[in-house]
Design an enzyme around this catalytic site. Sequence first.
Site, PDB file in Angstrom:
ATOM      1  N   ARG A 112      12.252   5.581   4.641  1.00 37.34           N
ATOM      2  CA  ARG A 112      10.907   5.087   4.286  1.00 37.34           C
ATOM      3  C   ARG A 112      10.344   5.881   3.114  1.00 37.34           C
ATOM      4  NH1 ARG A 112      13.079   2.545   6.820  1.00 37.34           N
ATOM      5  NH2 ARG A 112      12.699   1.609   8.839  1.00 37.34           N
TER       6      ARG A 112
ATOM      7  N   SER B  89       4.145   0.028  11.663  1.00 37.42           N
ATOM      8  CA  SER B  89       4.210   1.438  12.098  1.00 37.42           C
ATOM      9  C   SER B  89       3.227   2.257  11.268  1.00 37.42           C
ATOM     10  CB  SER B  89       5.612   2.006  11.866  1.00 37.42           C
ATOM     11  OG  SER B  89       6.560   1.188  12.495  1.00 37.42           O
TER      12      SER B  89
ATOM     13  N   GLU C 132       3.032   6.619   7.546  1.00 36.79           N
ATOM     14  CA  GLU C 132       3.881   5.755   6.728  1.00 36.79           C
ATOM     15  C   GLU C 132       2.970   4.883   5.852  1.00 36.79           C
ATOM     16  OE1 GLU C 132       7.161   3.595   8.784  1.00 36.79           O
ATOM     17  OE2 GLU C 132       6.480   1.866   7.631  1.00 36.79           O
TER      18      GLU C 132
HETATM   19  C1  LIG Z   1       3.449  -6.298  11.340  1.00 33.80           C
HETATM   20  C2  LIG Z   1       4.092  -5.379  10.325  1.00 33.80           C
HETATM   21  C3  LIG Z   1       5.407  -5.013  10.478  1.00 33.80           C
HETATM   22  C4  LIG Z   1       6.034  -4.182   9.540  1.00 33.80           C
HETATM   23  N1  LIG Z   1       7.343  -3.852   9.731  1.00 33.80           N
HETATM   24  C5  LIG Z   1       7.982  -3.070   8.828  1.00 33.80           C
HETATM   25  C6  LIG Z   1       9.366  -2.738   8.999  1.00 33.80           C
HETATM   26  O1  LIG Z   1      10.026  -3.175   9.951  1.00 33.80           O
HETATM   27  N2  LIG Z   1       9.941  -1.937   8.082  1.00 33.80           N
HETATM   28  C7  LIG Z   1       9.264  -1.451   7.002  1.00 33.80           C
HETATM   29  O2  LIG Z   1       9.867  -0.735   6.205  1.00 33.80           O
HETATM   30  N3  LIG Z   1       7.949  -1.747   6.818  1.00 33.80           N
HETATM   31  C8  LIG Z   1       7.297  -2.545   7.691  1.00 33.80           C
HETATM   32  N4  LIG Z   1       5.968  -2.844   7.519  1.00 33.80           N
HETATM   33  C9  LIG Z   1       5.235  -2.248   6.383  1.00 33.80           C
HETATM   34  C10 LIG Z   1       5.133  -3.179   5.147  1.00 33.80           C
HETATM   35  O3  LIG Z   1       5.341  -4.513   5.486  1.00 33.80           O
HETATM   36  C11 LIG Z   1       6.135  -2.801   4.050  1.00 33.80           C
HETATM   37  O4  LIG Z   1       5.960  -1.457   3.690  1.00 33.80           O
HETATM   38  C12 LIG Z   1       6.000  -3.670   2.803  1.00 33.80           C
HETATM   39  O5  LIG Z   1       7.033  -3.391   1.900  1.00 33.80           O
HETATM   40  C13 LIG Z   1       4.646  -3.489   2.112  1.00 33.80           C
HETATM   41  O6  LIG Z   1       4.545  -4.505   1.137  1.00 33.80           O
HETATM   42  P1  LIG Z   1       3.149  -4.894   0.515  1.00 33.80           P
HETATM   43  O7  LIG Z   1       3.429  -5.820  -0.617  1.00 33.80           O
HETATM   44  O8  LIG Z   1       2.237  -5.397   1.562  1.00 33.80           O
HETATM   45  O9  LIG Z   1       2.659  -3.493  -0.047  1.00 33.80           O
HETATM   46  P2  LIG Z   1       1.165  -2.923  -0.143  1.00 33.80           P
HETATM   47  O10 LIG Z   1       0.664  -2.619   1.221  1.00 33.80           O
HETATM   48  O11 LIG Z   1       0.341  -3.803  -0.999  1.00 33.80           O
HETATM   49  O12 LIG Z   1       1.431  -1.559  -0.900  1.00 33.80           O
HETATM   50  C14 LIG Z   1       2.149  -0.520  -0.294  1.00 33.80           C
HETATM   51  C15 LIG Z   1       2.346   0.603  -1.315  1.00 33.80           C
HETATM   52  O13 LIG Z   1       3.202   0.161  -2.352  1.00 33.80           O
HETATM   53  C16 LIG Z   1       2.515   0.173  -3.619  1.00 33.80           C
HETATM   54  N5  LIG Z   1       2.926  -1.062  -4.289  1.00 33.80           N
HETATM   55  C17 LIG Z   1       2.827  -2.343  -3.816  1.00 33.80           C
HETATM   56  N6  LIG Z   1       3.373  -3.196  -4.703  1.00 33.80           N
HETATM   57  C18 LIG Z   1       3.823  -2.455  -5.736  1.00 33.80           C
HETATM   58  C19 LIG Z   1       4.459  -2.754  -6.983  1.00 33.80           C
HETATM   59  N7  LIG Z   1       4.781  -3.992  -7.340  1.00 33.80           N
HETATM   60  N8  LIG Z   1       4.743  -1.730  -7.814  1.00 33.80           N
HETATM   61  C20 LIG Z   1       4.435  -0.447  -7.493  1.00 33.80           C
HETATM   62  N9  LIG Z   1       3.826  -0.110  -6.342  1.00 33.80           N
HETATM   63  C21 LIG Z   1       3.529  -1.086  -5.476  1.00 33.80           C
HETATM   64  C22 LIG Z   1       1.043   0.233  -3.306  1.00 33.80           C
HETATM   65  O14 LIG Z   1       0.321   0.880  -4.324  1.00 33.80           O
HETATM   66  C23 LIG Z   1       1.054   1.022  -2.009  1.00 33.80           C
HETATM   67  O15 LIG Z   1       1.140   2.405  -2.264  1.00 33.80           O
HETATM   68  C24 LIG Z   1       5.304  -3.688   8.435  1.00 33.80           C
HETATM   69  C25 LIG Z   1       3.957  -4.066   8.284  1.00 33.80           C
HETATM   70  C26 LIG Z   1       3.358  -4.909   9.212  1.00 33.80           C
HETATM   71  C27 LIG Z   1       1.934  -5.321   9.025  1.00 33.80           C
END
Ligand SMILES: Cc1cc2nc3c(=O)[nH]c(=O)nc-3n(C[C@H](O)[C@H](O)[C@H](O)COP(=O)(O)OP(=O)(O)OC[C@H]3O[C@@H](n4cnc5c(N)ncnc54)[C@H](O)[C@@H]3O)c2cc1C
Length: 345
Positions: free
Chosen positions: A170, A244, A340
Amino acid sequence: MSTTYNTLVTSDVDLQPYNTLQVAAKASHFAAIESIDQLQEILQHSQADGQPLLVLGGGSNILFADDFDGLVLHVEIMGKEILKETDDHVWLKIGAGENWHQTVRYCVEQGWGGIENLSLIPGTVGAAPIQNIGAYGVELAQVFEWLEAAHIESGEAHRFDKEDCRFGYRDSIFKNELKGQYLVTQVVLKLSKDPQLNTSYGAIQSELEKRGISEPTIRDISDIVIDIRNSKLPNPDTLGNAGSFFKNPVVKNKVFERIKAAYPGAPGYSMGDEETKIPAGWLIEEAGWKGKIVGNAGTYKQQALVIVNHGGATGKEILALANKIRTSVADTFGIELVPEVNIIG
Ligand SMILES: Cc1cc2nc3c(=O)[nH]c(=O)nc-3n(C[C@H](O)[C@H](O)[C@H](O)COP(=O)(O)OP(=O)(O)OC[C@H]3O[C@@H](n4cnc5c(N)ncnc54)[C@H](O)[C@@H]3O)c2cc1C
């Protein structure tokens, strides 16, 4: 300021629809980024006024503990392109704003394997490398080839190969040395036309047995992962959460042995000769937090690692609960939990 800038950037934007914890927060400025040109146009002006910048994808791994006094760059760069294809593999370039799960299902439909175990993870493709998303025995790093990103101060485009990203559990360089410095615009994955399916995870195996599937397809694995996740995790559309909240701590074996002596049922997964990973959900549950409700926030009744918004919880309230949980786990086990989720504010 240019007319283009004024049409691209809006002021005083409600971020509640943009974060899956469903926390109410305001951004003083907000822009949808659909191309690198748009980004460069916006950067020219935002540099001039020196305001902080925040890259936002699907908001599924972020906690707005406060309003954001700066410019949110909402990544909406779309598109998929096959860069190269051989008898065995496909190199797929994907726009950072594409939805991750829809991309997984698209690859499943094409018969391209490698990311089926990562089905139903919310968020965007561009955020996937930031924390090297992982689930059910697979991590993004296993299929990752390279990414393109724009430096958010200069707007200059850079290519990052796998080694440059320094992927870990992660974790990546974008959560450490380069935190907040780049906006990922494109991600390239190498997918397999004849993949080695990963069915090592116990829940996947038992589901295959239950369904009488002895030779699973990519689609079988994706369908099973979706069903398992739906049965275990809250749907952010109905119960605000960010998955998480903490990482699973990796501790020295002697720390794990000490815990095991006091709690013989303590689960642990060996990480080489010296370290053991302990499920953070188990630590939180043992510390008495599973299903607890504090004000409008709480932990999920089926999985203590997930902090939920029961409706109307503020970012500060959720952060206060997370801090209480951290202190409680530290007092009980002597282990510091690391979030995380990215905490803003
Ligand atoms: C129900 C649920 C289940 C989940 N299960 C998992 C799992 O099994 N495994 C796992 O690893 N994660 C899991 N996650 C966490 C999450 O889905 C992931 O981390 C996902 O990759 C976040 O994507 P996002 O576009 O929503 O990022 P955001 O929440 O919008 O951003 C997360 C971080 O990344 C940065 N960021 C976003 N996009 C970019 C970009 N294009 N360039 C540079 N920086 C960027 C942001 O600034 C921030 O720091 C879960 C979340 C939820 C709600």
